[in-house]
Design an enzyme around this catalytic site. Sequence first.
Site, PDB file in Angstrom:
ATOM      1  N   VAL A 138     -13.028 -43.367   8.435  1.00 52.04           N
ATOM      2  CA  VAL A 138     -13.795 -43.704   9.624  1.00 52.04           C
ATOM      3  C   VAL A 138     -13.177 -44.958  10.224  1.00 52.04           C
ATOM      4  O   VAL A 138     -13.006 -45.963   9.531  1.00 52.04           O
ATOM      5  CB  VAL A 138     -15.278 -43.921   9.289  1.00 52.04           C
ATOM      6  CG1 VAL A 138     -16.039 -44.343  10.549  1.00 52.04           C
ATOM      7  CG2 VAL A 138     -15.887 -42.651   8.705  1.00 52.04           C
ATOM      8  N   LYS A 139     -12.836 -44.883  11.500  1.00 54.94           N
ATOM      9  CA  LYS A 139     -12.190 -46.014  12.170  1.00 54.94           C
ATOM     10  C   LYS A 139     -13.235 -46.955  12.740  1.00 54.94           C
ATOM     11  O   LYS A 139     -14.148 -46.535  13.456  1.00 54.94           O
ATOM     12  CB  LYS A 139     -11.266 -45.528  13.302  1.00 54.94           C
ATOM     13  CG  LYS A 139      -9.991 -44.890  12.824  1.00 54.94           C
ATOM     14  CD  LYS A 139      -9.149 -44.386  13.977  1.00 54.94           C
ATOM     15  CE  LYS A 139      -8.283 -45.448  14.579  1.00 54.94           C
ATOM     16  NZ  LYS A 139      -7.311 -44.888  15.563  1.00 54.94           N
TER      17      LYS A 139
END
Length: 363
Positions: A138-139
């Site tokens: 997850v960025k």
Amino acid sequence: MSRLIDLHVVHGQSPWLDNMRRDWLVDGQMQDWIDRGVRGMTSNPTIFQKAIAGGEAYDDQFADLVGSGTSVIDAYWEMVVDDIEAALGLLRPVHDASGGEDGFVSVEVSPLLARDTDGTLEAARGLNERIARPNLYVKIPGTAEGLPAIRQMITEGRSVNVTLLFSVERYREVMEAYLSGLEANDGDLSAVSSVASFFVSRVDGEADKRLDAVGTPEAAALKGKVAVANAQRAYQAYLETFSGPRWEALAARGARVQRPLWASTSTKNPAYPDTLYVDTLIGPDTVNTMPEGTLADFDDHGTLARTVDADPAAAEDVLEALAGVGVELADITRVLEDQGVASFSASFDDLLGALEQKAATFR
């Protein structure tokens, strides 16, 4: 053996694809890139804006979703998650064969949350739980507001890709968030992974404009050199951080280093070599995520050599000379972070606007 494979096998750098296209996921082109040596994939709001709004590949799914009463924003995330899950499936064999080092696919939280710590953490947890694959990143933007969310995600054992990093100072804060998150995690540290996405070519874009404004021969001599020097300084910070007693105690518990990921590595200035931001940043325990054109260029004629720490003193000389001609690197990186947040937010808004218009034709 391709240069992309040699890049990893010989020099310890993982080439990733910086793009997401649904047609590539289903017609075999993504698998072809994997066979050529690509070991991961990154996406961002601008990439999805181009993919979803730029063609008809999503129209049938989108029409079905909005036709059944799904909101535009929920339909967007449904389409994004489908693409991410397809990519995760293609790259899962790489993940398994590498012992969890590679084979990751990144999906970014809404860019509208870049200055919202609690909103970012809630969205990041939600994506992590919704997709629930071991090779998902997850960025989270590496803004000041993102740092507490990054630390908490790591504490909870959730893997993250920290994005939009431009300054070494902020990069150090990100590494601290990672280490302190690991220290607060009493679980299996080998299951936690992270990369820190340090943006490169955009630094030259901003620095070159300011050097042109200075207008001296000394300033002109620095054009096209600042971004690489900045990234090479960042690698020195990485080496310093992931060594010594503090890191060794975490490594003994199975912790993985937070690898530097060189982002924004396509060459924007046609006067510069097309593989400039790959050839100069090669080294162990790093990632370079490239658009397909840069991947193809490097595979065709890139230079294979360990370069990222070949001459740290030369990198420092460039940055000292930059200050000497009156250009402040700290201001460059501050402006670029603000621009990056604004650009991704604008892409997201543009996409939702286009989808709203398209939805009206399906209702």
